[in-house]
Write a protein that holds these residues in place. Sequence first.
Motif, mmCIF file in Angstrom:
data_model
loop_
_atom_site.group_PDB
_atom_site.id
_atom_site.type_symbol
_atom_site.label_atom_id
_atom_site.label_comp_id
_atom_site.label_asym_id
_atom_site.label_seq_id
_atom_site.Cartn_x
_atom_site.Cartn_y
_atom_site.Cartn_z
ATOM 1 N N ASN A 138 8.127 -14.328 7.211
ATOM 2 C CA ASN A 138 7.362 -13.080 7.126
ATOM 3 C C ASN A 138 6.575 -12.829 8.412
ATOM 4 O OD1 ASN A 138 8.153 -12.488 4.472
ATOM 5 N ND2 ASN A 138 6.590 -13.843 3.647
ATOM 6 N N PHE A 153 16.643 -9.720 4.056
ATOM 7 C CA PHE A 153 17.645 -9.606 3.001
ATOM 8 C C PHE A 153 18.973 -9.158 3.607
ATOM 9 C CE2 PHE A 153 13.698 -8.768 0.495
ATOM 10 C CZ PHE A 153 13.780 -9.906 -0.283
ATOM 11 N N ASN A 158 3.003 -9.458 2.302
ATOM 12 C CA ASN A 158 4.386 -9.814 2.618
ATOM 13 C C ASN A 158 5.209 -10.001 1.351
ATOM 14 O OD1 ASN A 158 3.991 -9.866 5.437
ATOM 15 N ND2 ASN A 158 3.157 -11.930 5.322
ATOM 16 N N ASP A 159 4.619 -10.632 0.348
ATOM 17 C CA ASP A 159 5.343 -10.829 -0.914
ATOM 18 C C ASP A 159 5.680 -9.485 -1.555
ATOM 19 O OD1 ASP A 159 5.189 -13.554 -0.598
ATOM 20 O OD2 ASP A 159 3.492 -13.821 -1.939
ATOM 21 N N MET A 211 5.988 -6.688 0.052
ATOM 22 C CA MET A 211 6.996 -6.060 0.914
ATOM 23 C C MET A 211 8.383 -6.587 0.573
ATOM 24 S SD MET A 211 6.603 -5.505 4.983
ATOM 25 C CE MET A 211 6.113 -7.179 5.342
ATOM 26 N N ASN A 212 8.514 -7.894 0.419
ATOM 27 C CA ASN A 212 9.832 -8.457 0.104
ATOM 28 C C ASN A 212 10.312 -8.010 -1.271
ATOM 29 O OD1 ASN A 212 10.269 -9.826 2.531
ATOM 30 N ND2 ASN A 212 9.092 -11.595 1.867
ATOM 31 N N ASN A 267 11.246 -4.196 -1.025
ATOM 32 C CA ASN A 267 12.465 -3.911 -0.268
ATOM 33 C C ASN A 267 13.700 -4.478 -0.954
ATOM 34 O OD1 ASN A 267 11.093 -2.432 1.625
ATOM 35 N ND2 ASN A 267 10.803 -4.151 3.033
ATOM 36 N N LEU A 268 13.520 -5.547 -1.734
ATOM 37 C CA LEU A 268 14.660 -6.085 -2.485
ATOM 38 C C LEU A 268 15.184 -5.036 -3.473
ATOM 39 C CD1 LEU A 268 16.510 -8.511 -3.029
ATOM 40 C CD2 LEU A 268 14.857 -9.296 -4.734
#
Lengths: 586, 586
Positions: free
Chosen positions: A139, A190, B139-140, B142-143, B146-147
């Motif tokens: 990140n 991803f 960040n978590d 965001m991930n 976006n997933l």
Amino acid sequence: MPYDATELKDWQIAELADKNIPTPEQLVEMLALQKDELIPYGRTPKVDFLKVMERLQNRPDGKYIEVTAITPTPLGEGKTTTTLGLIEGLAVRGKNVGGAIRQPSGGPTMNIKGTAAGGGNALLIPMTEFSLGLTGDINDIMNAHNLAMVALNARMQHEANYTDEELAKRNLRRLDVDPKNVEMGWIIDFAAQGLRNIMIGLGGKKDGFLMQSKFGIAVSSELMAILAIAKDLPDLRERIGKIVVAYDKTGKPITTHDLEVDGAMAAWMRNTINPTVCYTAEGQPVFVHAGPFANIAIGQSSIIADRVGLKVFDYHVTESGFAADIGFEKFWNVKSRLSGLKPNVSVLVATIRALKMHGGGPAVVPGRPIPEEYVNENLGLVEKGCANLLHHLKTIQKSGIKPVVCINGFYTDTEAEVKLVKKIVTEAGGRCVLSEHWLKGGEGALELADAVIEACEEEVDFKPLYPLEMPLRQRVDLVAREVYGADGVDWAPEAEAKAKRFEADPAYADFATMMVKTHLSLTHDPTLKGVPKGWRLPIRDVLVYGGAKFLCPMAGTISLMPGTSSDPAYRRIDVDVQTGKVKGLF
Amino acid sequence: MPYDATELKDWQIAELADKNIPTPEQLVEMLALQKDELIPYGRTPKVDFLKVMERLQNRPDGKYIEVTAITPTPLGEGKTTTTLGLIEGLAVRGKNVGGAIRQPSGGPTMNIKGTAAGGGNALLIPMTEFSLGLTGDINDIMNAHNLAMVALNARMQHEANYTDEELAKRNLRRLDVDPKNVEMGWIIDFAAQGLRNIMIGLGGKKDGFLMQSKFGIAVSSELMAILAIAKDLPDLRERIGKIVVAYDKTGKPITTHDLEVDGAMAAWMRNTINPTVCYTAEGQPVFVHAGPFANIAIGQSSIIADRVGLKVFDYHVTESGFAADIGFEKFWNVKSRLSGLKPNVSVLVATIRALKMHGGGPAVVPGRPIPEEYVNENLGLVEKGCANLLHHLKTIQKSGIKPVVCINGFYTDTEAEVKLVKKIVTEAGGRCVLSEHWLKGGEGALELADAVIEACEEEVDFKPLYPLEMPLRQRVDLVAREVYGADGVDWAPEAEAKAKRFEADPAYADFATMMVKTHLSLTHDPTLKGVPKGWRLPIRDVLVYGGAKFLCPMAGTISLMPGTSSDPAYRRIDVDVQTGKVKGLF
């Protein structure tokens, strides 16, 4: 221990093995650290690289063990499993041992491949933390990298909207970026094929600069490549500033430093230089640090992790991504040269399955049932397939190392098959052991551990394949012939012109040669198995990475953004809302 | 302490104050935690929300203090500074005190505004960690976010490439997404105007689905909105599955659950439910948790952080983003209703500067020198400007709270100006104190602390402005009249049609009303200062967030992606490569 690996899924073993995770206090003792050298972070603390290296600068290094593999099937042949099994085996023998592996990417974890941190009784824990973000290094890289792209596109917008005088008021000079000559893209962790080719900056004058752009997967980024080879913080900081983002309209490179964004990028990445500690299923410490691609980067854990590991362990095991023609070659000629660290031994991992494939077995396709040749005894295929193994064995011997060949045992292997491989390797002057860590953990890896302990006592005259003075094209020719077994190299005219330019320009004198080639064959054609003869390596282009200082001769295409399949892993992952535990990872 | 705030920059004070950060052992004692309730994370551990709440479920809550402000100048009037100063002051008085504030976004931190975690002797430490990623919650998010977009675009690609039969083989039904009716975008935590409007999926059949798309800033995302209002993990998990990603070609909503990605999203976000502990410059614990926008979300720290704070502190101070017409209104009618927690008192922050602006002073523009009216004594402007203060005072009183008005003192304020404000507030039946925490830390906030302690002993009959049964349009009318001082509401035909539909559909019965309006005026026009009379509130549209369960009546535009300016903060940020310390943050 061991757990029944034929019955339990990896994430279930990982959950059972959780109790083997040492407390921070135990870890401080295991690694003989000062208390303030461990940076707390849940169950996976970081070690303070700067502090540890300063305190231990005069301590002699431990034994340095590299793990590589023969040309694999698309399913992989268990390099990480063997790395972890070997660590477990050495621990059973009472050694102070640990290792270093790469951090996995969210792309494969959420797609088909899964997290893949070893398997069976030789896997990495804690699996959830390891698989889902760990201590945030990826990140941090993502934020630092994308900040450079924010800076680039915003700068292009402001330069389009303002006169030179208006720019000067803000203490800015016109960089005059050529929008058709932008090197850098954005990153995300991803497999997002929809972001591979994009148009950005649609809208009005304040909506950015209209241009084509792209996203790559985070682990393919130059920042990740840099983290893996940086020796220390000053080295990291310097390389971050030299990344070529784009070219101006006269063709001159524009760097992150020109955008005045390199300091802030380094600030976002300040914590990434400290390796994170995870554990084998039996509780030995393993540094997880960096996760660079094996084509445009070194494809293995970092120089920093190896430096720390060699100081705190008596036996430090590190893994080189992909087969020996890729992984070992980069360990040999790039990583070790940059680090100055010399290995004591290499372990060359083979499976009966991969040997059968090289012997002419049918294609192995992920997601489809494995053909029966691979499940039933077939000595003919095994014998013929050993040519690939012997080729890699000879490659490693050229470095001065006398490798240990390790058959990564699977429960369908027969005794006769194993015996045959051992015989062939021994007759060729090598040594060969069977290891059953997947089934039995450290107790199953004692033959391997003993062979490695013995090998570590031998003298090794480790030397690179080529001297740094050797020009680029000669280097590539040497790698093609000596490592891949080609008859020579065919340069595309454009690639050769580029290569000549790099050879003549002293600015590239200290750039590493980072080969780009498939790992599924010794050649550039992934369908050719065994040891193909009578072929030449085509080089179509040479990529440059200014911060990482890599020249990448391309013998194949690189996709820096994989795609998410129609049946990805995320469909089966969830959280238990009562306990907060993650289920379904594999 | 205190440090000379008129001479030192905030990051320099933060560095000096670093020594006030408690060790984990001290923190466990300060919060009276069990050792395993603190999740280690460098100098900013998290508290294990599930464990703490279970152990303390029967413990009576501490005093709940909300901090809001009058209509600010574009420079802000120091709500966070006052929040931290009040905590410091209460600690000087020997109270067991702490608080909760939002996590800052990388966008402003790297752009013009800076990290802005209080200032002077009332700032938040450690500043580097706080400003650059903290424990990774954003960040978590965001991930996870976006997933969902990866899943959407990949699904659209596969549905375009495969027949129904081929999809069925993979256990997939055709969702038939309408590419012209996609709600969700991607997120990144920077001000990336170039990603506001994009085209994705250019290329071939395997390069994703060609469509228009967009990026928002991470803190504006629905996932961030959800984190701020989730009561616990089951609530968070359920809301994550109800996010509307797009509509199918018949207009039916398609959710994250339909994409089978909600479990994996929750897995990425599993750690975000645990608030992170930071500290005031004088060492009191402050939870940093969630950082939602104040327009489409609640604009304040989370319900979870307040729940934990009220269990572990005797006095818990929480801040509501923007002015009282936005921040307090959402605290009052949304956050408190969802949490079931009732405040004991509100602190209404005012500065002499903002009062002068409301009294008719010249425009205050960030980046330009402040006009001299704001530096020299001007009783006329102050007196006239108090109308805005009294308006907000009355609003808060409507909730049943008797607020404490706090003049956030600046060293250019004159004694006569302060005396005048106190007189006006007192005559209007309020109470008013001067606080000088910026200059003097906790010792400067004793008048404020004492007033708050006294107020906390009073009975409060706290009740929402409207009952949940009240239909949407009536709610908006009530907020417009009672909170903003409008004469009524004008609905655009399309907005009214939508509102009628929501009112009639029981599926929206438990959706919160989340007003969208500028905070720079009581009206929808940011240039109108003071207390404008004779105006009506225009509602142009109503947005829906299915996971957060928000209906957002829009009295203004929302930009979910700010832009990076021509002279952003990242130009001045760097890392000291010898120590690893970050310099230049502000």
